[in-house]
Design an enzyme around this catalytic site. Structure first.
Site: not given
Ligand code: A2P
Length: 332
Positions: A39, A130, A230, A237, A310
């Site tokens: 992202s 949480c 779950r 929660h 949560n």
């Molecule tokens: P991204 O959106 O780029 O995958 P959730 O728990 O809702 O799935 O969100 C996980 C968060 O952790 C997201 O913002 C995700 O970014 C981020 N994330 C996952 N892997 C990495 C990484 N290797 N480096 C930085 N952020 C990460």
């Protein structure tokens, strides 16, 4: 000069809620948002402005002057990057389970154990699990009043607790698709399995509730057991909490103690079908408590039902409250 704050995992379920809560609380700062390469370059609107998301990497923190870094990108990211952020001078508030049981890392719910913030030797503060956060807010008040002897937790946990992929599994499952995140369909189902199984037969989520309750309440020998489930609910929660106390009490005393507890809202009028439910708690801040009644099967026993959002009190709101507490301390 404006304080600088880093948000790691800003695009995730909890990360986006960090942004919402920071906006709601009007915490003015220079922010930088981080996520994975997936992202990086995307924009999130925050305080009415577009913020470009940066890819998290080893040079994200050095020399940047961050005072705080809020992490919610999973344990592996926190393990590697939280120490880098701390070395660069930031106080890390970490939502993963990575640092929670480290004896040198405070595990904090501000309404329960703010005094734990007086020493942060690693530069890392852990945000609890949480389901534990919402339980310990009423339990702390009851422990102070009557002395807890034993706790039995049974939880009914929303899919948002498993992040965006968990949320998606319920949405897709309601249209008949097979699950991708959970080991079984969650639509029309209850799964008594959150996080991995441990050799003792408990799941890691259950063990977290046990260990973290003891640490937050500073009761290392407290008898606690948990079953975590779950359920097909998007947000909020719910928990059935059975407690045995050292001292006798009346229900009137329990009401009085809980009414006075910051962060708790009593919602208990069964005659009018009023009790806490996730559908009402979603999108709000309090920990709701209801169905308060004696457990006559043991001496000094109490049952109650506890519900909270949560992603708010269970994650983002609690982390922001920790940061606010630390900011208050800076100004003293
Ligand atoms: P991204 O959106 O780029 O995958 P959730 O728990 O809702 O799935 O969100 C996980 C968060 O952790 C997201 O913002 C995700 O970014 C981020 N994330 C996952 N892997 C990495 C990484 N290797 N480096 C930085 N952020 C990460």
């Amino acid at each position: 000069m404006k304080r600088k704050i880093a948000i790691i995992g800003a695009t995730g379920m909890v990360g986006r809620m960090f942004l919402t809560v920071l906006e709601e609380h009007g915490i003015d700062a220079d922010y930088e948002l981080f996520a994975s390469s997936r992202s990086a370059g995307s924009t999130l609107t925050f305080f009415g402005k577009p913020y470009v998301v940066s890819e998290l990497n080893e040079s994200s923190f050095a020399g940047k002057g961050f005072s705080y870094a809020l992490f919610s990108a999973g344990g592996a990211i926190s393990e590697k990057y939280a120490p880098l952020a701390a070395e660069a001078g930031a106080t890390v508030i970490d939502n993963s389970s990575q640092w929670r049981m480290d004896p040198t890392v405070p595990l904090v719910v501000p309404e329960v154990n703010p005094e734990a913030l007086s020493s942060i030797p690693k530069g890392i503060v852990a945000n609890p699990n949480c389901s534990t956060i919402q339980a310990v807010v009423p339990l702390k008040a009851l422990d102070d009043a009557f002395g807890i002897k034993r706790i039995v937790y049974s939880t009914y946990q929303a899919v948002s607790g498993a992040g965006q992929k968990g949320y998606q599994d319920l949405e897709d499952g309601l249209c008949g698709a097979l699950p991708k995140k959970f080991p079984h369909p969650i639509a029309g189902n209850c799964i008594p399995h959150i996080d991995v199984f441990l050799p003792n037969g408990y799941t890691k989520e259950e063990q977290k509730m046990i260990d973290e309750t003891r640490k937050i309440l500073s009761r290392p020998d407290l008898r606690v057991t948990a079953t975590c489930v779950r359920v097909p609910v998007y947000h909020g929660h719910s928990e059935s909490i059975n407690v045995e106390f050292e001292r006798p009490f009346t229900l009137e005393e329990v009401y009085r103690v809980l009414e006075q507890k910051e962060g708790v809202v009593i919602c208990d009028d069964p005659k009018n079908n009023v009790y806490p439910m996730p559908i009402n708690a979603a999108g709000t801040d309090p920990v709701y408590v209801g169905r308060i009644r004696m457990d006559d099967s043991v001496e000094n026993g109490l049952n109650f039902w506890c519900v909270a959002d949560n992603i708010r009190k269970g994650a983002a709101l609690n982390a922001v409250q920790i940061m606010e507490q630390l900011i208050k301390g800076e100004n003293k």
